[in-house]
Design a protein around this motif. Structure first.
Motif, mmCIF file in Angstrom:
data_model
loop_
_atom_site.group_PDB
_atom_site.id
_atom_site.type_symbol
_atom_site.label_atom_id
_atom_site.label_comp_id
_atom_site.label_asym_id
_atom_site.label_seq_id
_atom_site.Cartn_x
_atom_site.Cartn_y
_atom_site.Cartn_z
ATOM 1 N N LYS A 347 0.857 -1.178 0.000
ATOM 2 C CA LYS A 347 0.000 0.000 0.000
ATOM 3 C C LYS A 347 0.894 1.228 0.000
ATOM 4 C CE LYS A 347 -3.691 -2.291 2.617
ATOM 5 N NZ LYS A 347 -4.466 -2.312 3.897
ATOM 6 N N VAL A 348 0.743 2.066 -1.016
ATOM 7 C CA VAL A 348 1.579 3.254 -1.177
ATOM 8 C C VAL A 348 0.822 4.474 -0.681
ATOM 9 C CG1 VAL A 348 2.799 4.714 -2.832
ATOM 10 C CG2 VAL A 348 2.785 2.230 -3.139
ATOM 11 N N SER A 349 1.513 5.344 0.075
ATOM 12 C CA SER A 349 0.869 6.537 0.613
ATOM 13 C C SER A 349 1.899 7.631 0.835
ATOM 14 C CB SER A 349 0.147 6.204 1.925
ATOM 15 O OG SER A 349 1.075 5.721 2.886
ATOM 16 N N GLY A 350 1.517 8.680 1.547
ATOM 17 C CA GLY A 350 2.436 9.751 1.905
ATOM 18 C C GLY A 350 2.392 10.944 0.970
ATOM 19 N N LEU A 351 2.969 12.061 1.433
ATOM 20 C CA LEU A 351 3.124 13.237 0.590
ATOM 21 C C LEU A 351 3.985 12.893 -0.617
ATOM 22 C CD1 LEU A 351 3.874 16.029 3.251
ATOM 23 C CD2 LEU A 351 1.712 15.588 2.085
ATOM 24 N N SER A 352 3.885 13.685 -1.662
ATOM 25 C CA SER A 352 4.675 13.417 -2.868
ATOM 26 C C SER A 352 6.170 13.343 -2.563
ATOM 27 C CB SER A 352 4.417 14.513 -3.908
ATOM 28 O OG SER A 352 3.080 14.496 -4.334
ATOM 29 N N ILE A 354 7.452 12.785 0.442
ATOM 30 C CA ILE A 354 7.714 11.855 1.558
ATOM 31 C C ILE A 354 6.925 10.580 1.294
ATOM 32 C CG2 ILE A 354 7.922 11.620 4.054
ATOM 33 C CD1 ILE A 354 7.378 14.585 4.319
ATOM 34 N N PRO A 355 7.233 9.870 0.217
ATOM 35 C CA PRO A 355 6.476 8.660 -0.110
ATOM 36 C C PRO A 355 6.774 7.527 0.860
ATOM 37 C CG PRO A 355 8.348 8.870 -1.574
ATOM 38 C CD PRO A 355 8.308 10.128 -0.759
ATOM 39 N N SER A 356 5.788 6.676 1.049
ATOM 40 C CA SER A 356 5.980 5.505 1.902
ATOM 41 C C SER A 356 5.112 4.368 1.392
ATOM 42 C CB SER A 356 5.608 5.828 3.356
ATOM 43 O OG SER A 356 4.244 6.175 3.458
ATOM 44 N N PHE A 357 5.450 3.151 1.801
ATOM 45 C CA PHE A 357 4.611 2.006 1.488
ATOM 46 C C PHE A 357 4.634 1.038 2.657
ATOM 47 C CE2 PHE A 357 8.723 0.350 -0.027
ATOM 48 C CZ PHE A 357 8.698 -0.962 0.426
ATOM 49 N N SER A 358 3.666 0.179 2.697
ATOM 50 C CA SER A 358 3.634 -0.882 3.702
ATOM 51 C C SER A 358 3.289 -2.188 3.014
ATOM 52 C CB SER A 358 2.597 -0.571 4.784
ATOM 53 O OG SER A 358 1.305 -0.426 4.219
ATOM 54 N N PHE A 359 3.864 -3.258 3.495
ATOM 55 C CA PHE A 359 3.546 -4.575 2.949
ATOM 56 C C PHE A 359 2.143 -4.961 3.397
ATOM 57 C CE2 PHE A 359 8.229 -4.758 3.025
ATOM 58 C CZ PHE A 359 8.464 -5.149 1.720
ATOM 59 N N ASP A 360 1.331 -5.352 2.446
ATOM 60 C CA ASP A 360 -0.034 -5.773 2.754
ATOM 61 C C ASP A 360 -0.002 -7.221 3.214
ATOM 62 O OD1 ASP A 360 -2.736 -5.889 3.015
ATOM 63 O OD2 ASP A 360 -3.193 -5.833 0.870
ATOM 64 N N LEU A 381 20.760 2.413 2.291
ATOM 65 C CA LEU A 381 19.951 2.574 3.489
ATOM 66 C C LEU A 381 18.527 2.689 2.984
ATOM 67 C CD1 LEU A 381 22.041 5.250 5.451
ATOM 68 C CD2 LEU A 381 22.273 2.750 5.482
ATOM 69 N N ALA A 382 17.732 1.662 3.202
ATOM 70 C CA ALA A 382 16.399 1.625 2.596
ATOM 71 C C ALA A 382 15.367 1.072 3.567
ATOM 72 C CB ALA A 382 16.419 0.786 1.321
ATOM 73 N N THR A 383 14.270 1.776 3.671
ATOM 74 C CA THR A 383 13.099 1.355 4.433
ATOM 75 C C THR A 383 11.885 1.662 3.565
ATOM 76 O OG1 THR A 383 12.744 3.516 5.468
ATOM 77 C CG2 THR A 383 14.288 2.018 6.571
ATOM 78 N N PRO A 384 10.684 1.340 4.010
ATOM 79 C CA PRO A 384 9.496 1.682 3.217
ATOM 80 C C PRO A 384 9.088 3.160 3.328
ATOM 81 C CG PRO A 384 9.135 -0.322 4.480
ATOM 82 C CD PRO A 384 10.354 0.329 5.038
ATOM 83 N N LEU A 385 10.027 4.025 3.708
ATOM 84 C CA LEU A 385 9.767 5.459 3.809
ATOM 85 C C LEU A 385 10.973 6.221 3.289
ATOM 86 C CD1 LEU A 385 8.290 8.027 4.959
ATOM 87 C CD2 LEU A 385 9.491 7.553 7.120
ATOM 88 N N ILE A 386 10.730 7.226 2.433
ATOM 89 C CA ILE A 386 11.818 8.044 1.901
ATOM 90 C C ILE A 386 11.481 9.521 2.057
ATOM 91 C CG2 ILE A 386 13.175 8.679 -0.132
ATOM 92 C CD1 ILE A 386 12.752 5.961 -1.279
ATOM 93 N N PHE A 387 12.374 10.264 2.692
ATOM 94 C CA PHE A 387 12.311 11.716 2.642
ATOM 95 C C PHE A 387 13.157 12.138 1.448
ATOM 96 C CE2 PHE A 387 10.928 11.284 7.014
ATOM 97 C CZ PHE A 387 10.099 12.389 7.207
ATOM 98 N N VAL A 388 12.507 12.487 0.369
ATOM 99 C CA VAL A 388 13.208 12.771 -0.882
ATOM 100 C C VAL A 388 14.016 14.058 -0.763
ATOM 101 C CG1 VAL A 388 12.917 13.244 -3.345
ATOM 102 C CG2 VAL A 388 11.426 11.593 -2.208
ATOM 103 N N CYS A 389 15.209 14.056 -1.370
ATOM 104 C CA CYS A 389 16.026 15.269 -1.434
ATOM 105 C C CYS A 389 16.413 15.546 -2.885
ATOM 106 C CB CYS A 389 17.272 15.139 -0.562
ATOM 107 S SG CYS A 389 18.591 14.106 -1.264
ATOM 108 N N THR A 390 16.931 16.727 -3.124
ATOM 109 C CA THR A 390 17.266 17.126 -4.490
ATOM 110 C C THR A 390 18.428 16.321 -5.066
ATOM 111 O OG1 THR A 390 18.689 18.909 -3.649
ATOM 112 C CG2 THR A 390 16.400 19.473 -4.188
ATOM 113 N N LYS A 391 19.146 15.615 -4.225
ATOM 114 C CA LYS A 391 20.267 14.791 -4.688
ATOM 115 C C LYS A 391 19.830 13.384 -5.087
ATOM 116 C CE LYS A 391 23.225 18.080 -4.103
ATOM 117 N NZ LYS A 391 23.844 18.742 -5.269
ATOM 118 N N HIS A 392 18.557 13.075 -4.921
ATOM 119 C CA HIS A 392 18.027 11.799 -5.415
ATOM 120 C C HIS A 392 17.750 11.957 -6.916
ATOM 121 C CE1 HIS A 392 16.659 10.770 -1.092
ATOM 122 N NE2 HIS A 392 17.671 9.980 -1.414
ATOM 123 N N GLU A 393 18.820 11.996 -7.653
ATOM 124 C CA GLU A 393 18.720 12.260 -9.086
ATOM 125 C C GLU A 393 18.260 11.020 -9.846
ATOM 126 O OE1 GLU A 393 22.662 13.671 -9.697
ATOM 127 O OE2 GLU A 393 22.238 15.655 -8.843
#
Length: 437
Positions: A347-352, A354-360, A381-393
């Motif tokens: 299930k995908v959610s979150g602000l554009s 600050i995207p996040s997902f959870s395993f159903d 470093l990966a979890t089901p939540l990302i705070f996107v930054c401008t360097k995520h090219e």
């Protein structure tokens, strides 16, 4: 054998001398990969972090808990900070930067007239509540969202230990909070106008504090309804934008929805990794700060405001909120495609941005642990939540997707809890705030 030997050893030492092991619950190793997480960093740049053993990782997770929307160590922000450090960070006099930053924030929010600066989100939220209570003359506070660790907020759990369960704090005991604060804070659920009305009509509410948006968008008319009812009843409305501010707009997210509060709180991204937070509000509310005592020595240091000014300048130049929102939407679509391709429901959610997902799945925590473990082995470093930054090219996101797809392919073969646990190198990670140690 784990590559991050120094970090693991230091974490063991830390838990002997620091309650819980560190200063921020959200950074505890048990939240990510118990007994395997590197825990400590030597340096960070862009969206790359190096641990104490010199191993580098691409940060596709919390990016300093959302503090670095321009990436780690942005040269222009760091330059501004170094310049004021060389001139001197503290003095008997005030720093001019606090005035300049206040003026910038008010320019972005024409509805507001005055500003108070602090250094952490919890402080800023406590300041806002103190001012709002002083202005309204009433103690009762209705809340919707997560607003920090101070007594005023945790008091919601004194009479009912589950009151904050819908606000990211399931099962948290308010030990140490005075019992006589019980019955002063009342939660209501997001997009639930009936519950909101019940709270404000059955209690003597003087303040409503809420997040504009977190995981779900406001239903049509929801924010407008809150604004209308608070105005009608003389209730001070505070928007907590510590997380959402400067993520989808140049300023508060409320600007996007065209609903102005009486006060707003900003933090996290405001200083791109340097400690600076702000409370802004209309003059008739903010001047109540003069009738109560709100003061702290290190709110007058220079680094925070200087970083805030430089960060706002870089954001404006890059239009960082647009870049990060677009990247976040691409990541959401990437997750959905990977999920479908590997038949692993999420299930995908979150602000554009600050995207996040959870395993159903009932085994979501075990799956989350496995994902973090396998991605770490591959340098992420990966979890089901990302705070996107401008360097995520684009190339970084593309490579991340390829590696993540490989991990999801492995997950697709793990169906039972025992199967997942048999593939873990340590215990399953903790869930939110339920366990503190």
């Amino acid at each position: 054998m784990n590559k991050s030997k120094k970090g693991l050893e230091l974490w063991g030492r830390a838990k002997k001398v620091i309650p819980g092991g560190n200063m921020l619950l959200s950074k505890r190793s048990e939240m990510f990969l118990p007994e395997r997480w590197p825990s400590y960093f030597d340096k960070s740049r862009g969206c790359t972090v190096w641990d104490l053993d010199g191993n580098s990782y691409v940060d596709m997770s919390i990016m300093g808990i959302g503090t670095n929307s321009l990436g780690y160590g942005h040269k222009d922000v760091d330059k501004a900070v170094m310049e004021v450090v060389q001139k001197g960070n503290m003095s008997t006099f005030n720093c001019l930067e606090e005035v300049l930053l206040a003026e910038k924030l008010l320019e972005l929010h024409p509805w507001a007239d005055m500003v108070r600066l602090a250094r952490t989100g919890g402080e800023a939220n406590a300041i806002a509540i103190r001012i709002a209570r002083a202005a309204s003359g009433r103690d009762g506070v209705a809340i919707c969202g997560y607003h920090g660790w101070h007594d005023w907020y945790l008091s919601a759990n004194i009479r009912n230990n589950n009151q904050l369960s819908d606000h990211l704090l399931p099962g948290l005991s308010p030990n140490g909070v005075p019992n006589n604060l019980g019955g002063t804070v009342f939660p209501f659920r997001y997009n639930n106008t009936d519950e909101f009305m019940k709270v404000i009509t059955e209690n003597d509410i003087g303040v409503v504090k809420m997040e504009v948006c977190r995981n779900e968008r406001p239903a049509p008319g929801f924010l407008e309804f809150i604004r209308d009812e608070t105005k009608k009843r003389g209730i001070v409305l505070i928007f907590d934008e510590c997380t959402s501010g400067f993520r989808e707009t140049y300023g508060g997210l409320h600007l996007k929805y065209g609903v102005n509060p009486d006060m707003a709180v900003f933090g996290k991204a405001l200083g791109n990794g340097y400690a600076i937070t702000a409370v802004i509000g209309s003059k008739n509310i903010m001047e109540a700060a003069q009738s109560t005592f709100i003061s702290s020595t290190f709110w007058s240091e220079r680094i925070g405001p200087a970083a805030g000014i430089a960060t706002l300048d870089v954001m404006k130049k890059l239009k960082s909120w647009e870049i990060n929102s677009e990247t976040g939407e691409r990541i959401k679509e990437l997750w959905k495609l990977i999920s479908i391709e590997n038949k692993v429901p999420i299930k995908v959610s979150g602000l554009s941005s600050i995207p996040s997902f959870s395993f159903d799945s009932p085994n979501h925590l075990a799956l989350k642990t496995f994902l973090t473990q396998e991605m770490l082995k591959k340098g992420y470093l990966a979890t089901p939540l990302i705070f996107v930054c401008t360097k995520h090219e684009e190339l970084i996101v593309k490579r991340y997707g390829q590696v993540l797809n490989d991990v999801f392919r492995e997950i697709s073969h793990l169906h039972e809890f025992e199967q997942i646990v048999s593939r873990l190198d340590g215990p399953v990670c903790h869930d939110g705030f339920k366990r503190l140690n």
